[in-house]
Design an enzyme around this catalytic site. Structure first.
Site, PDB file in Angstrom:
ATOM      1  N   CYS A  76       0.860  -1.192   0.000  1.00  0.00           N
ATOM      2  CA  CYS A  76       0.000   0.000   0.000  1.00  0.00           C
ATOM      3  C   CYS A  76       0.895   1.242   0.000  1.00  0.00           C
ATOM      4  CB  CYS A  76      -0.912  -0.001   1.227  1.00  0.00           C
ATOM      5  SG  CYS A  76      -1.980   1.444   1.338  1.00  0.00           S
ATOM      6  N   HIS A 167      -2.222  -4.932 -10.359  1.00  0.00           N
ATOM      7  CA  HIS A 167      -2.898  -3.763 -10.946  1.00  0.00           C
ATOM      8  C   HIS A 167      -3.201  -4.026 -12.413  1.00  0.00           C
ATOM      9  CE1 HIS A 167      -2.075  -1.102  -7.487  1.00  0.00           C
ATOM     10  NE2 HIS A 167      -1.029  -1.878  -7.339  1.00  0.00           N
ATOM     11  N   GLU A 216     -10.203   0.305  -6.261  1.00  0.00           N
ATOM     12  CA  GLU A 216      -9.265  -0.558  -5.536  1.00  0.00           C
ATOM     13  C   GLU A 216      -9.872  -1.921  -5.212  1.00  0.00           C
ATOM     14  OE1 GLU A 216      -6.823   0.499  -2.333  1.00  0.00           O
ATOM     15  OE2 GLU A 216      -6.613   2.603  -2.920  1.00  0.00           O
ATOM     16  N   CYS A 225      -4.233   5.910  -4.927  1.00  0.00           N
ATOM     17  CA  CYS A 225      -3.631   4.572  -4.752  1.00  0.00           C
ATOM     18  C   CYS A 225      -2.157   4.708  -5.122  1.00  0.00           C
ATOM     19  CB  CYS A 225      -4.345   3.572  -5.665  1.00  0.00           C
ATOM     20  SG  CYS A 225      -3.659   1.905  -5.574  1.00  0.00           S
ATOM     21  N   GLY A 228      -0.824   1.936  -7.232  1.00  0.00           N
ATOM     22  CA  GLY A 228      -1.431   2.071  -8.560  1.00  0.00           C
ATOM     23  C   GLY A 228      -0.752   3.137  -9.394  1.00  0.00           C
TER      24      GLY A 228
HETATM   25  N1  LIG Z   1      -6.441  -2.273  -2.328  1.00  0.00           N
HETATM   26  C1  LIG Z   1      -5.002  -2.630  -2.410  1.00  0.00           C
HETATM   27  C2  LIG Z   1      -4.280  -2.228  -1.106  1.00  0.00           C
HETATM   28  C3  LIG Z   1      -4.213  -0.712  -0.902  1.00  0.00           C
HETATM   29  C4  LIG Z   1      -3.369  -0.037  -1.977  1.00  0.00           C
HETATM   30  C5  LIG Z   1      -3.508   1.468  -2.098  1.00  0.00           C
HETATM   31  N2  LIG Z   1      -4.386   2.125  -1.167  1.00  0.00           N
HETATM   32  C6  LIG Z   1      -2.146   2.165  -2.191  1.00  0.00           C
HETATM   33  O1  LIG Z   1      -2.008   3.306  -1.723  1.00  0.00           O
HETATM   34  O2  LIG Z   1      -1.235   1.552  -2.804  1.00  0.00           O
HETATM   35  C7  LIG Z   1      -4.862  -4.155  -2.650  1.00  0.00           C
HETATM   36  O3  LIG Z   1      -5.746  -4.911  -2.204  1.00  0.00           O
HETATM   37  O4  LIG Z   1      -3.867  -4.535  -3.265  1.00  0.00           O
END
Ligand SMILES: N[C@H](CCC[C@H](N)C(=O)O)C(=O)O
Length: 288
Positions: A76, A167, A216, A225, A228
């Protein structure tokens, strides 16, 4: 009634409930349900999920991430910047540069301090992973995974990238008309992705800028993200739209991140981290 202390923080509006596990001791079997509970805006605190800041045997601190559906994530980006800020300001880290362990990797973070407060954090996010089998994504194993999905009689092409978490990056001509809340959830749970996937729609602009929105995995639409933004930048450089070693400004809904993919292979992310509030959370769950 059980209770524990928490800190709510955000990175460009991507907000989580942070629990300092150096001081709290939440039960492993309760974590997933607790993440769902605290994330609820009506009956909990309200957030995109819960992040634990824990001791590590291989780094200065360990980060565990739970999306607001209770699923545990492997990385994250916005969370890493907030964990770095928290760790420095609470004396868990004693230097301005230190290592943070996640499920998928160990990263190096550097906090930028003014009057003992951390406002900006730079993180070496490591190397992007493009190999299809390592995203993971089913299908014949390609070095650079591109595929397409038919939706409402239109074909949407995407690139798949892992930053430790998966991603699917769709380049569109205008993100204002991107099918974020319709195609996003379909791709998130598509059979192509055995571990589900985060879904980004991006618009490449001149002068090293990218417009970006995200659906997400496990949280739906968020304001930003970090992983991302790294994945999208890596994919666009891989496709020759931008160059290595040049900072790319990614405009997310909550604000901007600066992403640079250096020729040595690592991706660098620089952006803000903000403490919103801290308090005591009361729960019926047997969390301790
Ligand atoms: N939903 C993402 C985790 C949070 C990633 C995002 N909030 C960031 O800042 O990279 C997953 O399940 O891979």
């Amino acid at each position: 009634m059980n209770s524990f202390r928490y800190t709510k923080m955000h990175g460009l509006g991507n907000n989580y409930i942070y629990v300092n596990m150096f001081e709290e001791n939440l039960r492993e079997e309760e974590l997933s349900k607790l993440a769902v509970e605290v994330s609820n805006i009506n009956t909990g605190i309200g957030s995109d999920g819960m992040i634990l800041i824990s001791p590590s045997e291989v780094a200065d601190v360990k980060m565990r991430v739970f999306n607001n559906d209770g699923s545990e994530a492997k990385n994250c980006g916005n969370g890493l910047r907030c964990v770095a800020k928290y760790s420095y300001e609470h004396g868990i880290a004693n230097n301005t540069s230190f290592k943070i362990e996640t499920i998928s990797t160990i990263v190096e973070a550097t906090v930028h301090v003014e009057n003992n407060i951390v406002n900006q954090v730079t993180v070496n996010m490591g190397k992007p992973i493009f190999r299809r089998s390592q995203i993971p994504m089913i299908g014949n194993d390609q070095e650079y995974a591109k595929d397409r999905i038919l939706f409402e009689e239109k074909s949407y092409e995407f690139s798949a990238v892992s930053m430790g978490n998966p991603h699917a990056v769709f380049e569109v001509s205008d993100i204002k008309t991107a099918p974020l809340t319709t195609l996003g959830p379909i791709v998130e749970k598509h059979d192509l992705f055995p571990e589900s996937v985060n879904v980004e729609f991006i618009e490449c602009l001149p002068h090293n800028e990218i417009n970006f929105v995200v659906w997400e995995r496990g949280s739906g639409v968020t304001q930003a993200c970090g992983t991302g933004a790294c994945a999208a930048t890596a994919a666009m450089i891989q496709e020759g739209k931008y160059k290595r070693d040049e900072p790319i400004t990614v405009h997310l809904q909550g604000g901007d991140l600066q992403i640079t993919w250096s020729t040595d292979g690592d991706i660098w992310m620089k952006g803000p981290a903000v403490t919103i509030t801290e308090g005591i959370y009361y729960t019926q769950r047997g969390v301790k």
